[in-house]
Design a protein around this motif. Sequence first.
Motif, PDB file in Angstrom:
ATOM      1  N   ARG A   1      38.548 -12.286 -13.483  1.00 37.09           N
ATOM      2  CA  ARG A   1      38.132 -13.678 -13.322  1.00 37.09           C
ATOM      3  C   ARG A   1      36.860 -13.898 -14.128  1.00 37.09           C
ATOM      4  O   ARG A   1      35.959 -13.064 -14.121  1.00 37.09           O
ATOM      5  CB  ARG A   1      37.887 -13.996 -11.847  1.00 37.09           C
ATOM      6  CG  ARG A   1      37.162 -15.315 -11.597  1.00 37.09           C
ATOM      7  CD  ARG A   1      37.045 -15.611 -10.132  1.00 37.09           C
ATOM      8  NE  ARG A   1      36.148 -16.744  -9.889  1.00 37.09           N
ATOM      9  CZ  ARG A   1      36.138 -17.468  -8.791  1.00 37.09           C
ATOM     10  NH1 ARG A   1      36.984 -17.182  -7.810  1.00 37.09           N
ATOM     11  NH2 ARG A   1      35.288 -18.473  -8.641  1.00 37.09           N
ATOM     12  N   ILE A   2      36.811 -15.033 -14.825  1.00 33.79           N
ATOM     13  CA  ILE A   2      35.629 -15.375 -15.609  1.00 33.79           C
ATOM     14  C   ILE A   2      35.219 -16.796 -15.260  1.00 33.79           C
ATOM     15  O   ILE A   2      35.998 -17.737 -15.433  1.00 33.79           O
ATOM     16  CB  ILE A   2      35.901 -15.274 -17.125  1.00 33.79           C
ATOM     17  CG1 ILE A   2      36.395 -13.876 -17.495  1.00 33.79           C
ATOM     18  CG2 ILE A   2      34.640 -15.613 -17.913  1.00 33.79           C
ATOM     19  CD1 ILE A   2      36.829 -13.748 -18.938  1.00 33.79           C
ATOM     20  N   ASP A   3      34.018 -16.944 -14.742  1.00 31.00           N
ATOM     21  CA  ASP A   3      33.485 -18.265 -14.427  1.00 31.00           C
ATOM     22  C   ASP A   3      32.620 -18.737 -15.584  1.00 31.00           C
ATOM     23  O   ASP A   3      31.668 -18.059 -15.975  1.00 31.00           O
ATOM     24  CB  ASP A   3      32.661 -18.223 -13.140  1.00 31.00           C
ATOM     25  CG  ASP A   3      33.527 -17.996 -11.914  1.00 31.00           C
ATOM     26  OD1 ASP A   3      33.521 -16.858 -11.390  1.00 31.00           O
ATOM     27  OD2 ASP A   3      34.216 -18.940 -11.500  1.00 31.00           O
ATOM     28  N   LEU A   4      32.961 -19.911 -16.122  1.00 28.22           N
ATOM     29  CA  LEU A   4      32.204 -20.448 -17.240  1.00 28.22           C
ATOM     30  C   LEU A   4      30.807 -20.874 -16.807  1.00 28.22           C
ATOM     31  O   LEU A   4      30.608 -21.366 -15.686  1.00 28.22           O
ATOM     32  CB  LEU A   4      32.930 -21.647 -17.851  1.00 28.22           C
ATOM     33  CG  LEU A   4      34.251 -21.363 -18.566  1.00 28.22           C
ATOM     34  CD1 LEU A   4      34.800 -22.640 -19.162  1.00 28.22           C
ATOM     35  CD2 LEU A   4      34.068 -20.315 -19.651  1.00 28.22           C
ATOM     36  N   ASN A   5      29.866 -20.685 -17.718  1.00 25.80           N
ATOM     37  CA  ASN A   5      28.502 -21.136 -17.486  1.00 25.80           C
ATOM     38  C   ASN A   5      28.488 -22.660 -17.413  1.00 25.80           C
ATOM     39  O   ASN A   5      28.959 -23.341 -18.322  1.00 25.80           O
ATOM     40  CB  ASN A   5      27.614 -20.650 -18.640  1.00 25.80           C
ATOM     41  CG  ASN A   5      26.154 -20.969 -18.412  1.00 25.80           C
ATOM     42  OD1 ASN A   5      25.780 -21.536 -17.398  1.00 25.80           O
ATOM     43  ND2 ASN A   5      25.329 -20.588 -19.371  1.00 25.80           N
ATOM     44  N   ASP A   6      27.961 -23.203 -16.316  1.00 24.75           N
ATOM     45  CA  ASP A   6      27.959 -24.655 -16.138  1.00 24.75           C
ATOM     46  C   ASP A   6      26.559 -25.239 -16.255  1.00 24.75           C
ATOM     47  O   ASP A   6      26.337 -26.394 -15.915  1.00 24.75           O
ATOM     48  CB  ASP A   6      28.555 -25.007 -14.769  1.00 24.75           C
ATOM     49  CG  ASP A   6      28.923 -26.481 -14.671  1.00 24.75           C
ATOM     50  OD1 ASP A   6      29.264 -27.059 -15.719  1.00 24.75           O
ATOM     51  OD2 ASP A   6      28.850 -27.037 -13.565  1.00 24.75           O
ATOM     52  N   GLU A   7      25.605 -24.439 -16.708  1.00 29.81           N
ATOM     53  CA  GLU A   7      24.245 -24.929 -16.872  1.00 29.81           C
ATOM     54  C   GLU A   7      23.833 -24.754 -18.321  1.00 29.81           C
ATOM     55  O   GLU A   7      24.073 -23.708 -18.923  1.00 29.81           O
ATOM     56  CB  GLU A   7      23.279 -24.180 -15.958  1.00 29.81           C
ATOM     57  CG  GLU A   7      23.554 -24.405 -14.475  1.00 29.81           C
ATOM     58  CD  GLU A   7      22.517 -23.740 -13.606  1.00 29.81           C
ATOM     59  OE1 GLU A   7      21.776 -22.883 -14.134  1.00 29.81           O
ATOM     60  OE2 GLU A   7      22.439 -24.078 -12.424  1.00 29.81           O
ATOM     61  N   GLY A   8      23.209 -25.768 -18.874  1.00 28.17           N
ATOM     62  CA  GLY A   8      22.832 -25.661 -20.271  1.00 28.17           C
ATOM     63  C   GLY A   8      21.785 -26.670 -20.669  1.00 28.17           C
ATOM     64  O   GLY A   8      21.328 -27.481 -19.859  1.00 28.17           O
ATOM     65  N   SER A   9      21.407 -26.605 -21.933  1.00 28.60           N
ATOM     66  CA  SER A   9      20.407 -27.495 -22.506  1.00 28.60           C
ATOM     67  C   SER A   9      21.071 -28.343 -23.577  1.00 28.60           C
ATOM     68  O   SER A   9      21.758 -27.819 -24.456  1.00 28.60           O
ATOM     69  CB  SER A   9      19.266 -26.682 -23.123  1.00 28.60           C
ATOM     70  OG  SER A   9      18.651 -25.880 -22.143  1.00 28.60           O
ATOM     71  N   LEU A  10      20.872 -29.634 -23.498  1.00 30.74           N
ATOM     72  CA  LEU A  10      21.494 -30.554 -24.439  1.00 30.74           C
ATOM     73  C   LEU A  10      20.656 -30.666 -25.704  1.00 30.74           C
ATOM     74  O   LEU A  10      19.449 -30.906 -25.651  1.00 30.74           O
ATOM     75  CB  LEU A  10      21.648 -31.937 -23.806  1.00 30.74           C
ATOM     76  CG  LEU A  10      22.205 -33.037 -24.721  1.00 30.74           C
ATOM     77  CD1 LEU A  10      23.638 -32.699 -25.132  1.00 30.74           C
ATOM     78  CD2 LEU A  10      22.131 -34.386 -24.037  1.00 30.74           C
ATOM     79  N   VAL A  11      21.292 -30.462 -26.836  1.00 35.11           N
ATOM     80  CA  VAL A  11      20.673 -30.695 -28.138  1.00 35.11           C
ATOM     81  C   VAL A  11      21.419 -31.867 -28.758  1.00 35.11           C
ATOM     82  O   VAL A  11      22.627 -31.781 -28.990  1.00 35.11           O
ATOM     83  CB  VAL A  11      20.784 -29.461 -29.054  1.00 35.11           C
ATOM     84  CG1 VAL A  11      20.089 -29.727 -30.385  1.00 35.11           C
ATOM     85  CG2 VAL A  11      20.186 -28.246 -28.375  1.00 35.11           C
ATOM     86  N   SER A  12      20.726 -32.969 -28.989  1.00 29.80           N
ATOM     87  CA  SER A  12      21.397 -34.143 -29.539  1.00 29.80           C
ATOM     88  C   SER A  12      20.505 -34.808 -30.566  1.00 29.80           C
ATOM     89  O   SER A  12      19.284 -34.667 -30.549  1.00 29.80           O
ATOM     90  CB  SER A  12      21.743 -35.137 -28.428  1.00 29.80           C
ATOM     91  OG  SER A  12      20.564 -35.681 -27.861  1.00 29.80           O
TER      92      SER A  12
END
Length: 496
Positions: A432-443
């Motif tokens: 089982r692999i849980d995707l990373n759901d936290e991140g930093s937006l670069v826009s």
Amino acid sequence: MNRTTLTVCALLSFGCAEEQMSKYALPPAAEVVDTPRALRLDVYPPGNLGLLPQSFTVLPGDIEDVFVALAPTVEIDGVVFGEIPSPVDITIPSEEAAPVEARVTLEIPNTVMRGVTTSAPDGSFRVEVPSGFGYRAVAVALEPNELPLYLETGLAIAEATTLDIDLALGVPVSGTVLQDDGSLLPSDARVQLVDAFTGEKGPPATLTDTGEYLLRALPGDYTIILSGSASGTIPNVPFDVTVEPDTLSVRKDLEPGFLSASNVTGAIVDEDGRSVDDCEVRFTAVSLTDLPAEASAVVATDSDRNGLFNRTLAHGTWLMEVIPTYTPDTTLSPTRQTIEVGESSQSLGEIVVPRFANLDARVLIGGKPARNIVVTAVEQGFNRYTYTATSDANGWVNLRVPNVPLDLTLQSPDSEQPITRLEAPLPGQISRIDLNDEGSLVSGMLLDPSGNPLPFALLEIRDAEGILLGTTLSDRSGTFRVTVALLEDFELDSGF
């Protein structure tokens, strides 16, 4: 999804419309060096615009939308020349400056901003790079190759210009290379000067029949690397040397210790005992007997049609990797083991390469199946072969991979879903692999050198080690959005 925002700060910024950039002050590269947790944004413009790939710095900040202005392409031309030493006295030239064929490199270290060319027989060269500052110019003589390594740092290139490179005559750096017992090294021994600060390498030189060598260097700190051919037994042994200004010559005798070697043989077989031909058998030195602790070596051979191999190795401890030939139908995994090489020849017997294993795992995000996730598995070590599959509608992914530790990367087609990375000790241990759901937006928005939006450019965000963290394309209006894993785990790329 939890996000923080980032500021994009150009390593190089030229020509952006002043009214657009007035509220987004972009610091010069020198101010970015000591900023913690910085990332690198690489931009690859469409090929029909005459713009070259460029790098920018991503910093923590409170501005969500920023302008990223690309620099124009400029052309650098020049001539490489040097002085040929007199056959009578190596400290004086035999003639006036002569043209030199050389490999010429202009680059900003740890970025994608780089131009490489080879000067013509008349010494002339031409190369294109994005305008900017912090460039490093390197010239390595090819013909004649007796001339020194040329290196200049901190160059600012704002417009088309001429860069003439004078290799001069250089200071003779010479000496004798003998083992501890006074004997000569094998005939394939060679030496090479490496700049101590940048790692740039000068032309190699072979030893004479009496163990003498001659190199040439401009003033600076260097490492002399003693080595042998790829098929030989001589490890790489470093020796520090400094060439002071106004020095006429430098004498540096090299004492690499004593090189003793023995034959190592073995047979490569699969789990059914059948011989495996054409396997690469690679040996990496861990520690070598009677040689300096800094000595290193990587040598290789191939198994023959009967699976047999034979290699002469210096005495010491080695890491042996057996790597079957890679094809789309490959079913055999690489393997590794540590061996000791001593006074007498030794047979390692049969070395078994295992079969591939299945990586069957379900990809989830927020506990729900994640479809169309590209899963990439890369071997840890060996040749770092890559294997890729995409999760199905129920989040399942199946990969036939080597039965070795793997680095896994999971990337969503949605650029706002951060890339997930993890290590798999063995394929069968991942279900089982849980995707990373936290991140930093670069826009922000990409701009060409005239200040106009730049559409359809590829953007990649990488960490201090060059690992890809996120990728996207700018849209028709030049805007982009991409999310990367949270900054707390990132370190600064010291090359900025």
